[in-house]
Design a protein around this motif. Structure first.
Motif, PDB file in Angstrom:
ATOM      1  N   GLU A  12     -11.834  36.016  20.645  1.00  0.00           N
ATOM      2  CA  GLU A  12     -11.430  37.128  19.789  1.00  0.00           C
ATOM      3  C   GLU A  12     -10.707  36.608  18.540  1.00  0.00           C
ATOM      4  OE1 GLU A  12      -8.961  39.818  17.836  1.00  0.00           O
ATOM      5  OE2 GLU A  12      -8.019  38.464  19.274  1.00  0.00           O
ATOM      6  N   LYS A  48     -11.412  34.604  26.668  1.00  0.00           N
ATOM      7  CA  LYS A  48     -11.643  35.888  26.007  1.00  0.00           C
ATOM      8  C   LYS A  48     -10.752  36.034  24.768  1.00  0.00           C
ATOM      9  CE  LYS A  48     -11.406  40.836  26.975  1.00  0.00           C
ATOM     10  NZ  LYS A  48     -11.061  41.850  27.963  1.00  0.00           N
ATOM     11  N   ARG A  49      -9.476  35.695  24.914  1.00  0.00           N
ATOM     12  CA  ARG A  49      -8.539  35.789  23.783  1.00  0.00           C
ATOM     13  C   ARG A  49      -8.905  34.800  22.676  1.00  0.00           C
ATOM     14  NH1 ARG A  49      -3.448  34.159  25.234  1.00  0.00           N
ATOM     15  NH2 ARG A  49      -4.087  33.433  27.279  1.00  0.00           N
ATOM     16  N   GLU A  67       2.488  35.812  16.568  1.00  0.00           N
ATOM     17  CA  GLU A  67       1.335  35.463  17.398  1.00  0.00           C
ATOM     18  C   GLU A  67       1.031  33.967  17.328  1.00  0.00           C
ATOM     19  OE1 GLU A  67      -3.264  36.806  18.358  1.00  0.00           O
ATOM     20  OE2 GLU A  67      -2.308  37.580  16.536  1.00  0.00           O
ATOM     21  N   ASP A 102      -9.168  34.570  31.077  1.00  0.00           N
ATOM     22  CA  ASP A 102      -8.353  35.364  30.170  1.00  0.00           C
ATOM     23  C   ASP A 102      -8.163  34.635  28.835  1.00  0.00           C
ATOM     24  OD1 ASP A 102      -6.378  37.510  29.429  1.00  0.00           O
ATOM     25  OD2 ASP A 102      -5.027  35.772  29.465  1.00  0.00           O
TER      26      ASP A 102
END
Length: 194
Positions: free
Chosen positions: A175, A171-172, A121, A168
Motif C-alpha cells: 500500500e 499488505k501495508r 508514519e 500484515d
C-alpha cells in the motif's frame, strides 16, 4: 543471515504470460509459482532497479536482467509501462552504506509528505524496520549504498516475522509503494537525487 537474502525467485517471459517460480513472498499470489497472464497485469515498471509487475492487489518482482524482455512483452500485449515508485527507496535511505545528512532527511520527508506519508508514519516505519534493515544491509555484507526498496524491506522483514505478521506487513508495504505521485520528474531531473 541466509534468510535475509531470499532473492525474488525466477521468471520466464513468454508471448502472453510470465511464469514466476521459486517466489519467496508467501502472501503474494505468485507464491511459490504462478503463471501470470498478460490480461491480469495492470502495468509493468522497468524504470529503475528490480522490475515490478503490478496486478490487482499485488506487486510481483522480476529481475532487472529481464528489463528488455519485459518492455517487449508490455508493448506486444498493450500493457502500460508505469513509473517507479520511490516511496520505499526514500524511507529506507537511512539504512544505506552512505552518509544520511540532516539536509537529506529533510528532503526525503518533503518527498514522502507529497505522497501522503507524514513524519509520524515515517518514524513508526523506521522503528519497525530499522534494526532489521541494518542487519539486511550490513550483517549480510550487502553494503548497498545506492538504493534499498520494496523488495529489500520485504526480504528483511520476511526473516523477522512469522507468517501472520509478515502477511500484515506485506499488505501495508504494498500500500505504501502505491501511494502518491512518487515519479521520476519528466524534465530530466531525477527526483531521487536529494
Amino acid at each position: 543471515m541466509k534468510n535475509l537474502l531470499c532473492g525474488i525467485g525466477k521468471s520466464n517471459i513468454h508471448e502472453n504470460f510470465i511464469l514466476i517460480t521459486e517466489y519467496p513472498f508467501e502472501p503474494s499470489f505468485a507464491y511459490p509459482e504462478k503463471r501470470i497472464k498478460a490480461d491480469e497485469i495492470q502495468s509493468i515498471c522497468v524504470e529503475f532497479g528490480i522490475c515490478k509487475i503490478y496486478v490487482a492487489g499485488d506487486i510481483v518482482f522480476v529481475s532487472s536482467e529481464k528489463k528488455e524482455c519485459l518492455k517487449r512483452f508490455a508493448e506486444n500485449n498493450d500493457i502500460v509501462l508505469s513509473e517507479h515508485s520511490w516511496n520505499w527507496d526514500w524511507i529506507l535511505e537511512p539504512y544505506l552504506d552512505t552518509e544520511f545528512t540532516a539536509a537529506n532527511e529533510k528532503l526525503v520527508q518533503e518527498r514522502l509528505l507529497e505522497n501522503g506519508i507524514e513524519k509520524k508514519e515515517i518514524d513508526k516505519i523506521h522503528t519497525e524496520v530499522g534494526k532489521q534493515m541494518y542487519k539486511y544491509n550490513f550483517d549480510t555484507m550487502l553494503w548497498d549504498w545506492t538504493s534499498l526498496g520494496l523488495a529489500d524491506v520485504l526480504s528483511a522483514m520476511r526473516a523477522k516475522y512469522n507468517k501472520e505478521k509478515f502477511r500484515d506487513f506485506y499488505k501495508r508495504a504494498l500500500e505504501i509503494d502505491r501511494r502518491g505521485k512518487n515519479k521520476v520528474n519528466t524534465t530530466g531531473n531525477d527526483s531521487t537525487k536529494l
